[in-house]
Design a protein around this motif. Structure first.
Motif, PDB file in Angstrom:
ATOM      1  N   THR A   1      -4.102  10.435   1.291  1.00  0.00           N
ATOM      2  CA  THR A   1      -4.175  11.498   2.304  1.00  0.00           C
ATOM      3  C   THR A   1      -2.912  11.520   3.156  1.00  0.00           C
ATOM      4  OG1 THR A   1      -6.556  11.165   2.359  1.00  0.00           O
ATOM      5  CG2 THR A   1      -5.598  12.406   4.185  1.00  0.00           C
ATOM      6  N   ASP A   2      -2.455  10.343   3.567  1.00  0.00           N
ATOM      7  CA  ASP A   2      -1.246  10.274   4.407  1.00  0.00           C
ATOM      8  C   ASP A   2      -0.034  10.825   3.662  1.00  0.00           C
ATOM      9  OD1 ASP A   2       0.281   9.678   6.635  1.00  0.00           O
ATOM     10  OD2 ASP A   2       0.512   7.550   6.156  1.00  0.00           O
ATOM     11  N   ILE A   3       0.089  10.450   2.392  1.00  0.00           N
ATOM     12  CA  ILE A   3       1.221  10.938   1.588  1.00  0.00           C
ATOM     13  C   ILE A   3       1.190  12.469   1.529  1.00  0.00           C
ATOM     14  CG2 ILE A   3       2.188  11.002  -0.763  1.00  0.00           C
ATOM     15  CD1 ILE A   3       1.125   8.054  -1.066  1.00  0.00           C
ATOM     16  N   MET A   4      -0.001  13.023   1.279  1.00  0.00           N
ATOM     17  CA  MET A   4      -0.114  14.483   1.200  1.00  0.00           C
ATOM     18  C   MET A   4       0.193  15.123   2.556  1.00  0.00           C
ATOM     19  SD  MET A   4      -3.326  14.768  -1.425  1.00  0.00           S
ATOM     20  CE  MET A   4      -3.301  16.548  -1.646  1.00  0.00           C
TER      21      MET A   4
ATOM     22  N   ILE B   1       0.857  -1.198   0.000  1.00  0.00           N
ATOM     23  CA  ILE B   1       0.000   0.000   0.000  1.00  0.00           C
ATOM     24  C   ILE B   1       0.886   1.238   0.000  1.00  0.00           C
ATOM     25  CG2 ILE B   1      -0.286  -0.302   2.524  1.00  0.00           C
ATOM     26  CD1 ILE B   1      -2.867   1.330   2.387  1.00  0.00           C
ATOM     27  N   ALA B   2       0.547   2.204  -0.860  1.00  0.00           N
ATOM     28  CA  ALA B   2       1.284   3.471  -0.894  1.00  0.00           C
ATOM     29  C   ALA B   2       0.643   4.383   0.136  1.00  0.00           C
ATOM     30  CB  ALA B   2       1.184   4.087  -2.284  1.00  0.00           C
ATOM     31  N   ALA B   3       1.363   4.680   1.206  1.00  0.00           N
ATOM     32  CA  ALA B   3       0.756   5.468   2.284  1.00  0.00           C
ATOM     33  C   ALA B   3       1.805   5.985   3.261  1.00  0.00           C
ATOM     34  CB  ALA B   3      -0.289   4.632   3.023  1.00  0.00           C
ATOM     35  N   ALA B   4       2.169   5.135   4.222  1.00  0.00           N
ATOM     36  CA  ALA B   4       2.972   5.569   5.372  1.00  0.00           C
ATOM     37  C   ALA B   4       4.401   5.974   4.998  1.00  0.00           C
ATOM     38  CB  ALA B   4       3.005   4.457   6.420  1.00  0.00           C
TER      39      ALA B   4
END
Ligand code: NZQ
Ligand code: ZN
Length: 391
Positions: free
Chosen positions: A193-196, A139-142
């Motif tokens: 959202t986390d990436i931003m 997952i692309a996130a943290a």
């Protein structure tokens, strides 16, 4: 720009089918007995775990398995992992999953070769030594696949805290964007959202003259604004997923944060929400960011106005820059809603009557003495007002 050291030794292995090379990279980075760590089952359902095991078998690398990492990973499983690693003489930790699995793997890696309680690191002790960690990201996130950080929730008191150290930066991370195609749309949006948020937390700085990192952040935010809606509309769009996956790594391995002070108040405020309600970290951030930004905007209106103009395409009102700044925050808020994120406490599952509990854990829990600091210093009264703005 401030002085800095930047050491980011992770080998990134990017693209289709690259998970089939996991064994080769474990071997290259010195692993001979591996703990394969994974989450609640998505990697079994997708067949990924089986492919990773086959790849290790091919290289004749021994392994033990430990699944069951929950989103917002808990200390209990970390203690269990440390025991397994000691008993089985594990010398390499392989995380197959998202940020939660990677963070739990990092905690096990540090805790296994530490004589004390691994929680010391989450109380502020820097991680200097750890077993090597590798990741296969789903997952692309943290951004944990490239970061020196790990976030764990201690069950006793439900404190969610972070630990850091270059020793826990992964030795390699395998990033196949196609693996993220099985994500539920809500998790994809929470990741965006986390990436931003990682980009904004670095954009909010008190350091002057940091144009190169400002421009990198703005470029990555523009990419997210372009690719986010594309991937929500078409979850199988490999190219959009590829751009988001690499942006997610760049947003958080700190190449955009060097030489400048950073914020992280929004993350700290959100961490109490995901600790108490077990909501997705990104969903908590969607509600937190607009409230925090509105509250602290006056500290440096021009910084928010700059983001509004350069990232959100607002027109600069030179007589009233606060109007431009506010418009930028409003566009960010609407963007999160447009990709399916919650907009307030109710939609997140949070309760107004819990605000004193949230504020106490935030400002007084584990090592904190009444304030949190970043772009501005916030006391308990400020944090109470910010949580109230989210209702
Ligand atoms: O557990 P499984 O079954 O794998 O399901 C996961 C989980 O339910 C699911 N999922 C992941 N990849 C999937 C998938 N489902 C289908 N297909 C796939 N390909 O998604 C859910 C969320 O997974 P999780 O690992 O929790 O997501 P994320 O990467 O957003 O990680 C969140 C955690 O990272 C921390 C957060 O606080 C939170 O605890 N953070 C870590 C940071 C770091 N280490 O640098 C920085 C961040 O700011 C963040 O605080
Ligand atoms: Zn985050």
């Amino acid at each position: 720009m401030e002085n800095f050291d930047f050491y980011s030794p992770t080998e990134f292995v990017f693209g289709k089918d690259r998970e089939n090379e996991t064994g080769k990279y474990v071997k290259k980075h010195g692993g001979s007995k591996v703990l394969i760590h994974y989450g609640g089952g998505s990697v079994k359902r997708s067949g990924l775990l089986e492919r990773v095991q086959a790849s290790l078998d091919q290289e004749k690398i021994e392994y033990v398995l430990l699944g069951g990492v929950k989103p917002n990973p808990r200390s209990g499983l970390v203690y269990e992992g440390i025991e397994i690693c000691k008993t089985e003489k594990v010398d390499f930790i392989l995380a197959v999953g998202g940020g939660s699995t990677i963070d739990s793997a990092k905690a096990i890696a540090a805790g296994t070769i530490y004589d004390g309680d691994f929680w010391d690191f989450y109380m502020g002790k820097r991680i200097e030594k750890a077993l090597p960690v590798g990741t296969v990201l789903t997952i692309a996130a943290a951004g944990s696949e490239g970061s020196p950080d790990s976030v764990i929730t201690k069950e006793e008191g439900m404190f969610k805290r972070g630990a850091s150290g270059d020793a826990i930066r992964p030795k390699f991370s395998i990033l196949n964007p196609a693996l993220t195609q099985t994500l539920p749309p809500f998790q994809t949006a929470a990741g965006i959202t986390d990436i931003m948020a990682h980009l904004y937390e670095r954009y909010l700085t008190n350091t002057k003259e940091v144009e190169v990192t400002d421009r990198l952040i703005e470029g990555l935010l523009l990419t997210m604004i372009h690719e986010g809606p594309r991937v929500i509309a078409d979850p199988d769009n490999y190219e959009a997923r590829a751009n988001i996956m690499w942006a997610g790594m760049m947003a958080h391995n700190n190449s955009c944060g060097v030489g400048r002070s950073q914020d992280w108040n929004s993350h700290n405020i959100e961490h109490e929400l995901s600790a108490l309600y077990d909501c997705a970290h990104g969903a908590g951030l969607a509600v937190t960011l607009p409230a925090v930004f509105t509250y602290v905007m006056d500290h440096d209106v021009m910084r928010f106005a700059k983001a509004a103009v350069r990232v959100w395409g607002c027109e600069m009102d030179f007589d009233h820059p606060e109007v431009t700044a506010k418009e930028g925050i409003e566009r960010l808020r609407r963007f999160f809603i447009s990709i399916g994120m919650p907009k307030n406490f109710e939609e997140l599952g949070a309760k107004e009557e819990d605000i004193p509990v949230l504020v106490k854990a935030l400002c007084r829990g584990d090592g904190r003495e009444g304030t949190i600091s970043g772009f501005v210093t916030l006391n308990e009264d400020d944090c109470t007002k910010i949580y109230k703005m989210m209702i």
